[in-house]
Design a protein around this motif. Structure first.
Motif, PDB file in Angstrom:
ATOM      1  N   LEU A 149       0.833  -1.204   0.000  1.00  0.00           N
ATOM      2  CA  LEU A 149       0.000   0.000   0.000  1.00  0.00           C
ATOM      3  C   LEU A 149       0.869   1.257   0.000  1.00  0.00           C
ATOM      4  O   LEU A 149       0.603   2.211  -0.749  1.00  0.00           O
ATOM      5  CB  LEU A 149      -0.907   0.003   1.233  1.00  0.00           C
ATOM      6  N   GLY A 150       1.907   1.261   0.826  1.00  0.00           N
ATOM      7  CA  GLY A 150       2.793   2.419   0.880  1.00  0.00           C
ATOM      8  C   GLY A 150       3.459   2.686  -0.455  1.00  0.00           C
ATOM      9  O   GLY A 150       3.507   3.822  -0.936  1.00  0.00           O
ATOM     10  N   LEU A 151       3.961   1.632  -1.082  1.00  0.00           N
ATOM     11  CA  LEU A 151       4.624   1.783  -2.375  1.00  0.00           C
ATOM     12  C   LEU A 151       3.655   2.280  -3.438  1.00  0.00           C
ATOM     13  O   LEU A 151       3.997   3.147  -4.254  1.00  0.00           O
ATOM     14  CB  LEU A 151       5.239   0.450  -2.806  1.00  0.00           C
ATOM     15  N   MET A 152       2.442   1.745  -3.453  1.00  0.00           N
ATOM     16  CA  MET A 152       1.471   2.139  -4.467  1.00  0.00           C
ATOM     17  C   MET A 152       0.991   3.572  -4.250  1.00  0.00           C
ATOM     18  O   MET A 152       0.789   4.319  -5.217  1.00  0.00           O
ATOM     19  CB  MET A 152       0.292   1.156  -4.485  1.00  0.00           C
ATOM     20  N   LEU A 153       0.797   3.964  -3.001  1.00  0.00           N
ATOM     21  CA  LEU A 153       0.380   5.344  -2.716  1.00  0.00           C
ATOM     22  C   LEU A 153       1.464   6.343  -3.122  1.00  0.00           C
ATOM     23  O   LEU A 153       1.180   7.373  -3.752  1.00  0.00           O
ATOM     24  CB  LEU A 153       0.054   5.501  -1.228  1.00  0.00           C
ATOM     25  N   ILE A 154       2.704   6.032  -2.769  1.00  0.00           N
ATOM     26  CA  ILE A 154       3.815   6.912  -3.126  1.00  0.00           C
ATOM     27  C   ILE A 154       3.930   7.029  -4.647  1.00  0.00           C
ATOM     28  O   ILE A 154       4.086   8.120  -5.202  1.00  0.00           O
ATOM     29  CB  ILE A 154       5.132   6.392  -2.520  1.00  0.00           C
ATOM     30  N   THR A 155       3.837   5.885  -5.337  1.00  0.00           N
ATOM     31  CA  THR A 155       3.924   5.875  -6.799  1.00  0.00           C
ATOM     32  C   THR A 155       2.776   6.659  -7.422  1.00  0.00           C
ATOM     33  O   THR A 155       2.981   7.462  -8.345  1.00  0.00           O
ATOM     34  CB  THR A 155       3.916   4.437  -7.329  1.00  0.00           C
ATOM     35  N   GLY A 156       1.555   6.425  -6.920  1.00  0.00           N
ATOM     36  CA  GLY A 156       0.385   7.098  -7.477  1.00  0.00           C
ATOM     37  C   GLY A 156       0.451   8.603  -7.312  1.00  0.00           C
ATOM     38  O   GLY A 156       0.165   9.354  -8.247  1.00  0.00           O
TER      39      GLY A 156
END
Length: 480
Positions: A149-156
């Motif tokens: 979730l952290g990686l996807m939020l940062i990427t998004g």
């Protein structure tokens, strides 16, 4: 008998089917499709079958596509005596030059990729990826679901403000060390590798500068309507964010949940080295400065006016000239990914130059559709086309058609054009669909079938979400 079955199974069968698909349009006549369009259809089927089945390596398929386009759909066809029926089959006065297809191997998109590869290589060489992982992921703990979730939020979020290609290249440099710490049998490796490009594609929806289709649609809205003398429509930066950010965030969470469901982690925690230690050599310092400069230039393109493709050349030139990337390291870069993308760009050029794209769009009677179905139909068309060709090319094609459809049906041009932009951005089923997909594929943690399945499901969910929420959100943004 068993030997025969073994011979025609797997990759061999897919290669046979690809050649059958290539030959079919040469023996059947399709109404409304030119001779050039028939040939393009054959090449299109050949590419799709091999890209999906991986009968041969993806970059090898791209090389074959470029060769077939040159032999059958360029001025070389006339030299070979294969140009029957082609003169009237192109949107231009004559077939494209063979050089036009070769030029895709030096496309501005590939230069952007190359810049991302240099940044990713330097990040791994000097431990920047591990340091970034420690800094960014520390608030999310070590539970696999929260790490993803952290990686996807940062990427998004980053993809809303800078190139989603550059974002993917940067974040993948963080993710790859985490993937390598997991066991090969752990399905979560696949989830981590897929989550980054999916988040980058989704995040790009959020702002007008997030992805090229958004800018193309805004450009189409700004054109003058000859009947009224006024712009076709208006949508400010803030208005775009008011309807696009909620859709992007909801879809990002749904994509996260889908990935967790399809690729569950086998461990309850992921060991991540949270110690931050920066290399202080002169070459490392040059890399740090170059990376910061490049990323800032990508994020502030609207201020200095230098597009992201030109910026992508800065790290290539600087890191090569200073010896940060040597000859041996230069040869080890992921050149196969660049060839993969070049094949998709070349195919897109063939699609547009033969009128094949207009023929596909013409298969639908837009006037017979209700307002709601019209929006989802044109969204689906943009999604389907962007799966196989550049989403920029697909949006460039569909934007004027969407305006014409709105005028003919009395529909809202703003809403219909936004459906085009969102549909194009949700195409993420193949490695060639978007640059972020191709970059993630280069990590080697998943196969094409896994991307096709998960990417297609997210695309369908995204279309449904857009259909349900966009009318309400447009009204809230003052656009409905």
């Amino acid at each position: 008998m068993n030997a025969f079955k073994s011979l025609i199974s797997g990759k061999t069968l897919s290669i046979i089917l690809a050649f059958v698909g290539f030959l079919i349009p040469f023996f059947i006549q399709i109404d409304g499709l030119s001779e050039a369009g028939h040939r393009l259809l054959g090449i299109f089927l050949f590419a799709v079958i091999l890209w999906v089945s991986e009968g041969i390596p993806l970059f090898a398929t791209s090389a074959c596509v470029i060769l077939l386009l040159i032999l059958f759909l360029s001025d070389v066809s006339a030299q070979l005596g294969w140009a029957w029926g082609l003169a009237e089959g192109f949107t231009g006065a004559s077939p494209p030059s063979y050089a036009d297809y070769f030029n895709t191997l030096a496309s501005n998109v590939l230069i952007l990729f190359l810049g991302g590869f240099f940044l990713a290589f330097g990040a791994a060489k000097y431990g920047v990826d591990k340091n970034l992982a420690a800094i960014m992921l520390k608030p999310f703990g070590s539970k696999p679901s929260r790490v993803l979730l952290g990686l996807m939020l940062i990427t998004g979020v980053l993809s809303m403000w800078m190139s989603n290609t550059a974002t993917t290249a940067t974040i993948m440099a963080v993710v790859i060390p985490i993937i390598h710490r997991l066991e090969v049998s752990d399905k979560f490796r696949i989830g981590l590798a897929l989550g980054i490009p999916f988040a980058a594609n989704i995040g790009g929806i959020g702002t007008p500068i997030g992805t090229p289709p958004n800018a193309i649609v805004l450009g189409a809205l700004g054109k003058i309507n000859p009947e009224t003398g006024a712009p076709i429509g208006q949508c400010s930066f803030l208005q775009w964010m008011l309807f696009a950010v909620p859709i992007a965030m909801i879809l990002l969470v749904l994509a996260w949940l889908l990935i967790l469901l399809m690729f569950p982690a086998s461990k309850k925690s992921i060991e991540i080295d949270m110690n931050v230690k920066w290399v202080k050599s002169s070459k490392a310092t040059i890399y740090y400065a170059t990376a910061i400069f490049t990323i800032l230039m990508w994020m502030t393109g609207s201020l200095h006016g230098i597009n992201s493709y030109v910026v992508g050349m800065f790290p290539v030139a600087i890191l090569l000239a200073t010896g940060v990337v040597g000859a041996k390291e230069f040869r080890s870069l992921d050149w196969d990914v660049l060839w993969l993308v070049a094949g998709g760009i070349a195919l897109g050029k063939g699609v547009s130059s033969t009128g094949f794209d207009s023929w596909i769009v013409g298969l639908i009677d837009w006037n017979a559709l209700s307002a709601g179905i019209l929006g989802i139909a044109i969204c689906a068309t943009a999604l389907l086309m962007s799966t196989f060709i550049s989403n920029s090319a697909a949006t460039n094609l569909l934007a004027p058609i969407a305006v014409a459809v709105a005028a003919a049906t009395g529909g809202d041009a703003v809403a219909i054009l936004i459906f085009v932009a969102l549909g194009a951005s949700m195409a993420m089923a193949l490695p060639i669909s978007t640059p972020p997909n191709a970059i993630a594929y280069s990590a080697g943690s998943f196969n094409t079938k896994q991307m096709v399945l998960s990417g297609s499901i997210i695309a369908v969910i995204g279309m449904g979400l857009t259909y349900l929420c966009l009318p309400i959100l447009l009204k809230m943004a003052g656009l409905g």
